[in-house]
Structure formats: C-alpha cells, structure tokens
Design an enzyme around this catalytic site. Structure first.
Site, short mmCIF file in Angstrom:
data_model
loop_
_atom_site.label_atom_id
_atom_site.label_comp_id
_atom_site.label_asym_id
_atom_site.label_seq_id
_atom_site.Cartn_x
_atom_site.Cartn_y
_atom_site.Cartn_z
N GLY A 113 66.19 64.42 48.64
CA GLY A 113 67.55 64.91 48.53
C GLY A 113 67.72 66.19 49.34
O GLY A 113 66.73 66.88 49.64
N CYS A 114 68.95 66.52 49.68
CA CYS A 114 69.17 67.68 50.55
C CYS A 114 68.80 68.99 49.86
O CYS A 114 67.96 69.75 50.36
CB CYS A 114 70.62 67.70 51.05
SG CYS A 114 71.88 67.59 49.77
#
Length: 307
Positions: A113-114
């Site tokens: 995930g970012c």
C-alpha cells in the site's frame, strides 16, 4: 516476448501501469475491449495467456481473479489490499533484506500500500536490527495527494464547482481502521499497529510519511541513524537523503512523477522525525508494481521507471 495482462486497466493504478509499459519493446500487452474487460471468461482467457498479470482491482475482484488463474502459469502482482498479509504471497518491497530474492522466484506478489510503503521503509529496518522494539507504541502521520483516492476523488478535486472544504487538507480514517494498518504491523514485525493519521490535500500526487520517535526508545544515537539507513538502502529505488528542501521545509510533492523513495532523519538528540517521501502513484503503487515485475523477469528493477 513476455506477455502482460492488466486486469483492471481502467483504474488509476492500471492506467499508470499501462502508460509506463506502452513503450516497452520487450513486452506484449494483452488487452480486452471495453465490452469484455469485466467478463469472467474473457478475463480468464487473458490471464491464462499471460506470463505476468497485474491485478488493479477492488479486493473482492482481485480474489476472484486469483481463482480464475488457478492452474495457469501466470505470475501475479496484486495491487489491492487482499493479499498483503497472506503468508502464501510475497510482499513486494524488494529493498527489505532478502525480499528481492523472494520476489524473483515468486508466483504471487502483493504490491504494498502507498502509506504502508513509507512506514515500512522507515520502521522495518529498525525492528530487524533490534534498534526499535517490536512492542514499540508508534504513531504515523502521512500526507498524500488526492490521486490516491482514485477516479472518484480525482473528479471531486478537479471539479470547478467543488466543495470549498477541499481547499484545505482533510484528515481521514479517523476511526483508526485504515486498510493499510495490518500490513504496516505485520511486515515491520510490530506487536501492535501504529496510531495512524493520514491527510489528503489539494495536490495531485506525492506522499510524505513521518514516524516520530523519542531517542530514548531507540538503541542507536540520533547521529548514527543516517549512516544506518544509508548502509541499509545501498541498492534499489530507496535511498537516504541528508536534507529536505532548500528552504528547510519538506514538501510532500517533492518526488511527484518519480518511482523512487527518499528517506531522511530530522529532529534532535531527544525527539526524532523519520521521514519518507515518494509519489503515491509511483513507489506507492504502479512504479512499485513495475519494479516487482522487472525483478520477476530477471531485469534491472528500474527498467522503464522514472528514477
């Protein structure tokens, strides 16, 4: 020639991956028409004919795609949340110790995930080295551009008649149940997830993740932290940056358009800020996915990326 299929190519991450791969001469991109891109039979046929499959889908659709792939030789890179804590999948952050070798031989890779990417880059090496306790009670503050919210949020921010409240930064996931929290804790080897404070603001892309720590909670001196990170990230798309911006401030958009990540250590001998900066669409999404594909194909990780 390697055949690649992007399942979910109409979304923000899928479109960015497609754009990055369009100029590659070593790849053949399998595409489906608009009428067939959600058809299970057509998707299954594309997956079975591909060597590499990017899943740029909501979690349920990604799980369905994996079931369609069962029995095929396709190697899958999933950009959804669905498999990031699944032990059967390799976590796709190759700069962590030993992770590049695992990715190289994997059939299933879960793209990070970012927000989680920035947190993991800062915290996982410290826990691994015994510098930070796995029982540490941490917090994390993260600024992101609005493109991280996908097409719907992009449309909201770029609407000329938008809500005036979008002019100011907005704090979200206030209930402390953000979808990145499980991977942040698991990948870093933490016994508890951090208090997480994500903020979306009025800029298109870029991300800045900050983890504040007290010096007394680290088994290393403040002055030694830069060399620790420098040595840890000797190769790959993550590197140590000794300073922030020329004016002494730190813009979350500093690496917009890039596929690299820079981390830095700020603060003083008592209170320390661990900071990572990158593009939420680059090292935080599509750039990381392409990096993982390159590794799986035995190529230089940076092929086709903006470094």
């Amino acid at each position: 020639m390697t055949k690649v299929f992007i399942d979910g190519s109409a979304g923000t991450t899928g479109l960015r991956i497609a754009d990055r791969l369009a100029g590659r001469k070593d790849l053949e991109i399998i595409t489906l028409s608009e009428a067939l891109r959600k058809d299970p039979a057509a998707r299954k046929d594309a997956i079975w004919n591909a060597d590499i499959v990017f899943l740029c889908l909501p979690d349920d659709a990604a799980i369905e795609a994996v079931s369609l792939a069962q029995g095929s030789k396709a190697r899958i890179i999933d950009t959804s949340t669905a498999h990031r804590t699944d032990p059967a999948w390799v976590y796709g952050f190759p700069e962590l110790t030993g992770q590049m070798q695992k990715i190289a031989g994997a059939q299933y890779v879960a793209n990070p995930g970012c927000h989680a990417s920035g947190f993991v880059a800062l915290v996982a090496p410290l826990v691994e080295a015994g510098i930070l306790s796995a029982d540490a009670a941490l917090s994390c503050f993260s600024l992101t551009g609005y493109s991280g919210g996908g097409k719907k949020m992009i449309a909201q921010y770029e609407d000329p008649d938008r809500d005036p409240l979008l002019d100011a930064p907005r704090h979200y996931a206030l209930g402390q149940s953000h979808k990145h929290l499980p991977e942040m804790a698991k990948v870093c080897g933490l016994s508890q997830a951090p208090i997480f404070c994500p903020i979306v603001a009025d800029f298109y892309s870029g991300m800045e993740v900050t983890v504040p720590v007290f010096a007394k909670d680290l088994n290393i001196a403040f002055a030694e932290l830069p060399d620790f990170y420098r040595n840890y990230y000797k190769t790959g798309l993550v590197s140590y940056a000794p300073s922030v911006d020329a004016d002494g401030l730190a813009s979350a958009a500093a690496l917009s358009g890039k596929d690299t990540m820079q981390i830095t250590v700020q603060g003083n001998d008592q209170r320390i800020l661990l900071v990572s900066r990158f593009d939420n669409l680059g090292k935080g999404a599509s750039g990381a996915a392409i990096e993982n594909m390159n590794i799986m194909l035995g190529l230089d990780p940076a092929v086709g990326l903006e470094v």
